[in-house]
Every structure is written in structure tokens, then in C-alpha cells.
Design a protein around this motif. Structure first.
Motif, PDB file in Angstrom:
ATOM      1  N   SER A  24       0.825  -1.209   0.000  1.00 40.80           N
ATOM      2  CA  SER A  24       0.000   0.000   0.000  1.00 40.80           C
ATOM      3  C   SER A  24       0.859   1.258   0.000  1.00 40.80           C
ATOM      4  O   SER A  24       0.414   2.309  -0.448  1.00 40.80           O
ATOM      5  CB  SER A  24      -0.947  -0.007   1.201  1.00 40.80           C
ATOM      6  OG  SER A  24      -0.195   0.059   2.388  1.00 40.80           O
ATOM      7  N   ILE A  25       2.071   1.170   0.501  1.00 38.66           N
ATOM      8  CA  ILE A  25       2.943   2.340   0.503  1.00 38.66           C
ATOM      9  C   ILE A  25       3.570   2.520  -0.875  1.00 38.66           C
ATOM     10  O   ILE A  25       3.772   3.629  -1.348  1.00 38.66           O
ATOM     11  CB  ILE A  25       4.008   2.213   1.607  1.00 38.66           C
ATOM     12  CG1 ILE A  25       3.324   2.220   2.961  1.00 38.66           C
ATOM     13  CG2 ILE A  25       5.032   3.334   1.502  1.00 38.66           C
ATOM     14  CD1 ILE A  25       4.234   2.004   4.123  1.00 38.66           C
ATOM     15  N   LYS A  26       3.866   1.408  -1.547  1.00 37.51           N
ATOM     16  CA  LYS A  26       4.442   1.511  -2.891  1.00 37.51           C
ATOM     17  C   LYS A  26       3.440   2.105  -3.872  1.00 37.51           C
ATOM     18  O   LYS A  26       3.795   2.871  -4.749  1.00 37.51           O
ATOM     19  CB  LYS A  26       4.874   0.121  -3.380  1.00 37.51           C
ATOM     20  CG  LYS A  26       6.070  -0.431  -2.660  1.00 37.51           C
ATOM     21  CD  LYS A  26       6.414  -1.806  -3.192  1.00 37.51           C
ATOM     22  CE  LYS A  26       7.545  -2.415  -2.395  1.00 37.51           C
ATOM     23  NZ  LYS A  26       7.794  -3.808  -2.796  1.00 37.51           N
ATOM     24  N   ASN A  27       2.174   1.744  -3.736  1.00 35.07           N
ATOM     25  CA  ASN A  27       1.115   2.248  -4.607  1.00 35.07           C
ATOM     26  C   ASN A  27       0.133   3.047  -3.769  1.00 35.07           C
ATOM     27  O   ASN A  27      -0.846   2.500  -3.260  1.00 35.07           O
ATOM     28  CB  ASN A  27       0.384   1.087  -5.295  1.00 35.07           C
ATOM     29  CG  ASN A  27       1.340   0.265  -6.133  1.00 35.07           C
ATOM     30  OD1 ASN A  27       2.217   0.811  -6.766  1.00 35.07           O
ATOM     31  ND2 ASN A  27       1.165  -1.046  -6.114  1.00 35.07           N
ATOM     32  N   PRO A  28       0.360   4.355  -3.604  1.00 32.72           N
ATOM     33  CA  PRO A  28      -0.547   5.144  -2.763  1.00 32.72           C
ATOM     34  C   PRO A  28      -1.920   5.271  -3.426  1.00 32.72           C
ATOM     35  O   PRO A  28      -2.047   5.122  -4.641  1.00 32.72           O
ATOM     36  CB  PRO A  28       0.148   6.497  -2.663  1.00 32.72           C
ATOM     37  CG  PRO A  28       1.026   6.562  -3.845  1.00 32.72           C
ATOM     38  CD  PRO A  28       1.426   5.158  -4.168  1.00 32.72           C
ATOM     39  N   PRO A  29      -2.944   5.557  -2.653  1.00 35.90           N
ATOM     40  CA  PRO A  29      -4.290   5.708  -3.228  1.00 35.90           C
ATOM     41  C   PRO A  29      -4.338   6.899  -4.179  1.00 35.90           C
ATOM     42  O   PRO A  29      -3.608   7.869  -4.015  1.00 35.90           O
ATOM     43  CB  PRO A  29      -5.183   5.916  -2.015  1.00 35.90           C
ATOM     44  CG  PRO A  29      -4.278   6.222  -0.885  1.00 35.90           C
ATOM     45  CD  PRO A  29      -2.925   5.714  -1.218  1.00 35.90           C
TER      46      PRO A  29
END
Length: 186
Positions: A147-152
Motif C-alpha cells: 500500500s505504501i508503494k502504490n498510494p491511493p
């Protein structure tokens, strides 16, 4: 309600008692009071107590906040092993150390405070507490989550699509209707 860690209270009380004993000893020696030798003893005892009590012990539960610069004192206190780790030893040591301070008015308050700290340490020892050093933890790096690698893509809060604000391309559809009538003359 959780279990009270008496040693934490005894540590604060004994450190304050050491400082009071040290201050009273300095006043007695500087003023050359009658029996100033007891005041000189109060200075030495106050320094000893402060050095022994400056490093806080690790708490059983919760976070342990160490004092500024306590690491070097922690290493020294830890090197004496069971003599400094055992609270029975501290209780009886402080009970003996505080007696000579009672013979001079300038050191009586420090003596009484150290006696109280001795009783609190005795209570902690009876309950099975002992001093454990706060040592610096080696920081371990946690792997970075997906989730940190691909932020919303949408900033929070993210309401459902039908509740989101209307687009500005359709100006008539994007306008809100004011339920209260507004006139210029009112």
C-alpha cells in the motif's frame, strides 16, 4: 486497573532525596554549622544516591522513558550486578545511609525522604520487582508494504461516486439550489 510498579515511584523519591541531601549537605558545609562533618557526609551520600538512582529501570508493561544521558550511568549501575538490581539491597542500603543525616538540621529533610524511599523499595522488593536496565534497541527495518508503494489515487475521504461533487463542465447541473430566498433589499 493494572499493577502498581512501586520501584518506579521509589526511584523518583530516592533521586529527589539524594538531591535534597546533597543540597542540605552543601548548606551545612558552607555555613560551617556545628557538626558540619555530618553535612560533608550528606554531600557524599547525596552524590552516591543520585548516581545510583539517575538511571531509570525498565517498566514491566508500557513504555520506559529514559532520562537524558542515562546510558553511561546505566552501564555503571548494571556492572555491579545483583547488588544494584536487587531492591532489598537498595532498601537496606538507603535505610543505613539516611541515619547519619538525621544528626544535623540541614540534612534532616533529605534523610527523611531517603527513609521513605527505602520503605517504598522494600515494598517493591516484597512484591518481587527488580531493576532491569533500559538498553537501546536495535532498530529493525520493516519491509515496505504494497500500500505504501502504490498510494491511493483519491485523497481521503473517498465518498461513493454518486455522492461526489458534480463536475464543473455541466455548470447548470453543478449549481446548488439555495432553499432560502435571497433578495437584495432585505
Amino acid at each position: 486497573m493494572g499493577k502498581i510498579e512501586w520501584a518506579m515511584w521509589a526511584n523518583e523519591q530516592a533521586l529527589a532525596a539524594g538531591l535534597i541531601l546533597l543540597t542540605g549537605g552543601i548548606v551545612g558545609v558552607a555555613g560551617q554549622f556545628r557538626g558540619w562533618q555530618f553535612a560533608a557526609y550528606g554531600v557524599a551520600a547525596g552524590v552516591f544516591v543520585c548516581l545510583l538512582e539517575y538511571p531509570r529501570g525498565r517498566r514491566n508493561k508500557g513504555t520506559s522513558v529514559e532520562r537524558t544521558g542515562q546510558y553511561c550511568f546505566t552501564v555503571c549501575v548494571k556492572s555491579f550486578g545483583p547488588l544494584t538490581r536487587n531492591y532489598y539491597v537498595r532498601a537496606f542500603l538507603y535505610a543505613g545511609v539516611c541515619v547519619p543525616g538525621g544528626f544535623m538540621l540541614a540534612t534532616v529533610l533529605g534523610c527523611v525522604c531517603l527513609g521513605i524511599a527505602s520503605l517504598i523499595y522494600l515494598g517493591a522488593a516484597i512484591r518481587g520487582e527488580q531493576w532491569e536496565p533500559i538498553l537501546p534497541r536495535k532498530e529493525t527495518r520493516k519491509p515496505v508494504g504494497e500500500s505504501i508503494k502504490n498510494p491511493p489515487q483519491n485523497p481521503p475521504p473517498r465518498p461513493p461516486a454518486e455522492m461526489r461533487r458534480k463536475r464543473a463542465e455541466d455548470l447548470e447541473g453543478a449549481a446548488y439550489v439555495n432553499p432560502i430566498s435571497v433578495t437584495a433589499n432585505e
